[in-house]
Design a protein around this motif. Sequence first.
Motif, short mmCIF file in Angstrom:
data_model
loop_
_atom_site.label_atom_id
_atom_site.label_comp_id
_atom_site.label_asym_id
_atom_site.label_seq_id
_atom_site.Cartn_x
_atom_site.Cartn_y
_atom_site.Cartn_z
N CYS A 181 0.85 -1.19 0.00
CA CYS A 181 0.00 0.00 0.00
C CYS A 181 0.88 1.24 0.00
CB CYS A 181 -0.95 0.01 1.20
SG CYS A 181 -0.14 -0.07 2.82
N LEU A 182 0.36 2.32 -0.52
CA LEU A 182 1.06 3.60 -0.55
C LEU A 182 0.41 4.51 0.47
CD1 LEU A 182 3.28 5.31 -1.97
CD2 LEU A 182 1.46 6.16 -3.49
N ILE A 183 1.23 5.12 1.31
CA ILE A 183 0.73 5.94 2.42
C ILE A 183 1.25 7.37 2.27
CG2 ILE A 183 0.77 6.27 4.93
CD1 ILE A 183 1.28 3.17 5.06
N ARG A 184 0.34 8.32 2.36
CA ARG A 184 0.70 9.74 2.42
C ARG A 184 0.90 10.07 3.90
NH1 ARG A 184 2.51 14.16 3.16
NH2 ARG A 184 1.86 16.11 2.14
N VAL A 244 2.70 8.10 10.81
CA VAL A 244 1.24 8.01 10.73
C VAL A 244 0.80 8.74 9.47
CG1 VAL A 244 -0.97 8.62 11.78
CG2 VAL A 244 0.92 7.83 13.22
N GLY A 245 -0.08 8.11 8.72
CA GLY A 245 -0.58 8.73 7.51
C GLY A 245 -1.83 8.04 7.00
N GLU A 246 -2.20 8.40 5.78
CA GLU A 246 -3.43 7.89 5.16
C GLU A 246 -3.09 7.02 3.96
OE1 GLU A 246 -7.21 9.71 2.61
OE2 GLU A 246 -6.04 11.03 3.92
N ILE A 247 -3.74 5.88 3.86
CA ILE A 247 -3.56 5.01 2.70
C ILE A 247 -4.19 5.67 1.48
CG2 ILE A 247 -4.13 2.79 1.65
CD1 ILE A 247 -4.03 1.54 4.41
#
Length: 354
Positions: free
Chosen positions: A39-42, A75-78
């Motif tokens: 997965c890529l996380i911002r 910590v970030g958003e997928i």
Amino acid sequence: MASIPKVQQAAVVQTAGAAVQVRDDYPVKQPDELAPGECLIRLHCTGVCHTDLHAAKGDWPVPPKVPLVGGHEGVGEIVAIGKNTNNSPVKIGDRVGIKWIAYSCLNCENCLKGLEQNCANVKLSGYTTDGTFCQYLVSWVNCVTPVPDGIDSEAAASILCAGVTVYRALKYSQSLPHEWVVLPGAGGGLGHLAIQYAKHFGLRVIAIDTGDEKRQLCEKLGADAWIDFKTSSDIVADVKKITGGPGAHAAVVTAASPSGYTQAVDYLREGGRLMAVGLPADAKLEASIFFTVFKNIQIIGSYVGNRQDAVEALRIAAAGKVQVSFASKPLAQLTETYDAMSKGQIAGRIVLTM
């Protein structure tokens, strides 16, 4: 789906021991390049840990990869999940955390025993795979940790490493309510969280550190007693006096100093447990074999935590039982943060915002 940039800002160490360079041209893996399960996380933010400093210096016995993007408390958003990913426990838009253990196979003997951190195929964030000192990061859907409501991202970042590490050490110390636990390094990033998790377990805390700022922090967080290691003439005697004579039931040594380990064997009472957490680069653990055996002292290494430990540590913090003391800085101030960390000048944690 929001467009994903081709390049990003990232803090990169080109060779072991080289200065950190904050670059604006580090490549971003695109959604169509993600493998199944990735997965890529911002990223929103990331904590800074002593381990990151060791990785940058390359001074541990296990060498890090280079070039390296450090960091392992993100910590970030997928924002994307690899095609053909089956039964993902997370989805696009979820807020998740990235830990030191970036990946483990979940099927080997160690993983099945709950020792995911000792997986033979483990990938370590900011050490053997790129970490969180960047804006976009590739991780694995089965290994990221969902961040619950009730805790902000900056606080959750520190729980994902420092919090999980001390929580697990206290959990496996088998300490019972009202027992005494000694916390060398109590005013630091791990130690100030250890105080709070120890109080959650109902323990009595002896905080060891130095300086007025750290003393005030430890007392504010609930430490029952304070010892300044620079002004104390005999730490062992002080611990025994505070505990009424026999010594402490347990010690969780988070300090990256060998003296914290050597003293612990002497101030623990019979049947005491020494939880080894801090990782001095070149030090040896020296203890009297005779008295370790004669006093039934247990010396137990406790290395970060598994996925369930992370869920539990975050749940306790989200319930308001643990507060993270941190200062926010931009990613560009990572070098200054390392300098202050090397000099022991940081009380609590530093969290970098992206």
